[in-house]
Every structure is written in C-alpha cells, then in structure tokens.
Design a protein around this motif. Structure first.
Motif, PDB file in Angstrom:
ATOM      1  N   ALA A 223      22.847  11.874  28.721  1.00 60.64           N
ATOM      2  CA  ALA A 223      21.996  12.312  29.836  1.00 60.64           C
ATOM      3  C   ALA A 223      22.405  11.665  31.151  1.00 60.64           C
ATOM      4  O   ALA A 223      22.324  12.297  32.207  1.00 60.64           O
TER       5      ALA A 223
ATOM      6  N   ARG B 222      26.770  20.414  36.505  1.00 58.34           N
ATOM      7  CA  ARG B 222      25.592  21.121  37.028  1.00 58.34           C
ATOM      8  C   ARG B 222      25.818  21.560  38.479  1.00 58.34           C
ATOM      9  O   ARG B 222      25.350  22.625  38.885  1.00 58.34           O
TER      10      ARG B 222
ATOM     11  N   VAL C 131      26.052  24.509  30.522  1.00 56.54           N
ATOM     12  CA  VAL C 131      25.153  23.557  29.876  1.00 56.54           C
ATOM     13  C   VAL C 131      24.248  24.399  28.982  1.00 56.54           C
ATOM     14  O   VAL C 131      23.346  25.085  29.460  1.00 56.54           O
TER      15      VAL C 131
ATOM     16  N   ARG D  76      22.521  23.216  26.211  1.00 59.37           N
ATOM     17  CA  ARG D  76      21.359  22.433  25.770  1.00 59.37           C
ATOM     18  C   ARG D  76      21.172  21.270  26.726  1.00 59.37           C
ATOM     19  O   ARG D  76      22.115  20.538  27.014  1.00 59.37           O
ATOM     20  N   GLN D  77      19.985  21.100  27.198  1.00 62.33           N
ATOM     21  CA  GLN D  77      19.652  20.001  28.084  1.00 62.33           C
ATOM     22  C   GLN D  77      19.366  18.741  27.269  1.00 62.33           C
ATOM     23  O   GLN D  77      18.987  18.828  26.093  1.00 62.33           O
TER      24      GLN D  77
ATOM     25  N   ASP E  47      16.800  17.944  23.931  1.00 59.97           N
ATOM     26  CA  ASP E  47      16.738  19.051  22.974  1.00 59.97           C
ATOM     27  C   ASP E  47      17.701  18.791  21.817  1.00 59.97           C
ATOM     28  O   ASP E  47      18.095  19.701  21.111  1.00 59.97           O
TER      29      ASP E  47
ATOM     30  N   ALA F 146      23.303  16.139  26.380  1.00 57.85           N
ATOM     31  CA  ALA F 146      23.357  17.565  26.683  1.00 57.85           C
ATOM     32  C   ALA F 146      24.455  18.173  25.803  1.00 57.85           C
ATOM     33  O   ALA F 146      25.255  17.444  25.187  1.00 57.85           O
TER      34      ALA F 146
END
Length: 179
Positions: A51, A60, A87, A89-90, A93, A127
């Motif tokens: 993260a 991003r 991206v 999956r953040q 999650d 992620a």
C-alpha cells in the motif's frame, strides 16, 4: 540477437525466480525503477505493490509502465514490455486474491516458506497490478545457442561500417576501410 518466439517467451515468463523490474513515472516526470516479484497468467503480468509503495502512486497518476524480465545465465533471455498498468485490486482487498499472491510467492521461495511469508505479512495490505500483454509493445531477445550463427546478434544499427560484424552481416564496407 534472435528474438524469442511466443512459445519461448511464454515458457521463459513461467520460470520461477526471475525478477521483473517495473519502470514508472513519478509526478515530476522522473523515471523510477523497482525490482518486483511477478507472475504471468491469463495473458498478463501481475505484480503486488504494498500500500505504501511509491510506484503504486506513480501507476495511479500515470499508468504507463515498462517491465524488464531477464535472466542472468546463458542464453541471457530478455523480455521488455511497454504497456499500461491497471490497478485491479486496491489495498485492503487482499483476501479476495490471496491465492494469486500465494502463487507469486511460491515462484520465489519454497511453498512452506511462501506460506510463512504470507502469514508474517498478512496485515500489510497490498494492491494488485495487472499489465496486459495484448496491446503492449513487447520485445524479446537472447544470445545465440550452440549451432546458431553468431552473426546477427545485434540490430543492424549497432554494426559500425567496416567492422567484422558488419562484414559478416552483409553490410557493404565503409569508405576507407575495405578490409
């Protein structure tokens, strides 16, 4: 250098233990390169930044990436991918895709060590980044193997006129150097 055909490329991308280097662009436009674990599945390269990874923020901001995947032993296979990262999956999650993360870890460490690593870092959200191969610019090459001619190991633009490799590649001799 001979290019890898699709079968050779796909087999190479399945080999365990080979690192990927992801190049991103930071907010000032400067390049940033990070070595990462990866897996190639379903026509894409998957990578799992933590993260707090700087390069996750870069993706991003600007999803254009370049990946280099190469081995350090003969025949020195290389794959360069220029594409667009997604991206998928953040962070937070992680449970939804932990089996994929487990498969990635097992490419680099034995299964029991991979499971230990996952359990030790399970509270560090990650992620999931996907770089599709379709639509990406992909270049591959390797050194010639036994029985293949050494001629042609580089692109023609690298053969200086009048040099041995230029002559062997069939280029005309340069003026002043007719040997």
């Amino acid at each position: 250098m001979p290019a890898l055909d699709r079968r050779e490329r796909d087999e190479f991308l399945q080999q365990p233990g080979i690192l990927c280097r992801i190049a991103t662009v930071d907010s000032s436009g400067a390049p940033h390169v990070t070595p990462v674990w990866f897996i190639c599945e379903d026509g894409a390269i998957y990578i799992t930044p933590r993260a707090a990874s700087e390069w996750l923020d870069h993706v991003r901001h600007d999803p254009r990436v370049a990946l280099t995947i190469d081995d350090q032993n003969p025949p020195y296979r290389k794959v360069v991918i220029e594409g667009v990262a997604e991206v998928v999956r953040q962070p937070g999650d992680d449970a939804a895709w932990r089996d994929l993360y487990r498969r990635i870890a097992m490419r680099y460490v034995p299964p029991e060590a991979a499971e230990h690593y996952i359990q030790e870092t399970i509270d560090q959200p990650r992620a999931l980044i996907r770089v599709p191969l379709e639509g990406a610019r992909i270049r591959t090459w390797r050194m010639p193997v036994r029985g293949e001619p050494y001629r042609g190991i580089w692109h023609d633009r690298y053969y200086l006129p009048g040099t041995k490799l230029a002559r062997e590649s069939g280029q005309p001799p340069s003026e002043g150097n007719q040997r």
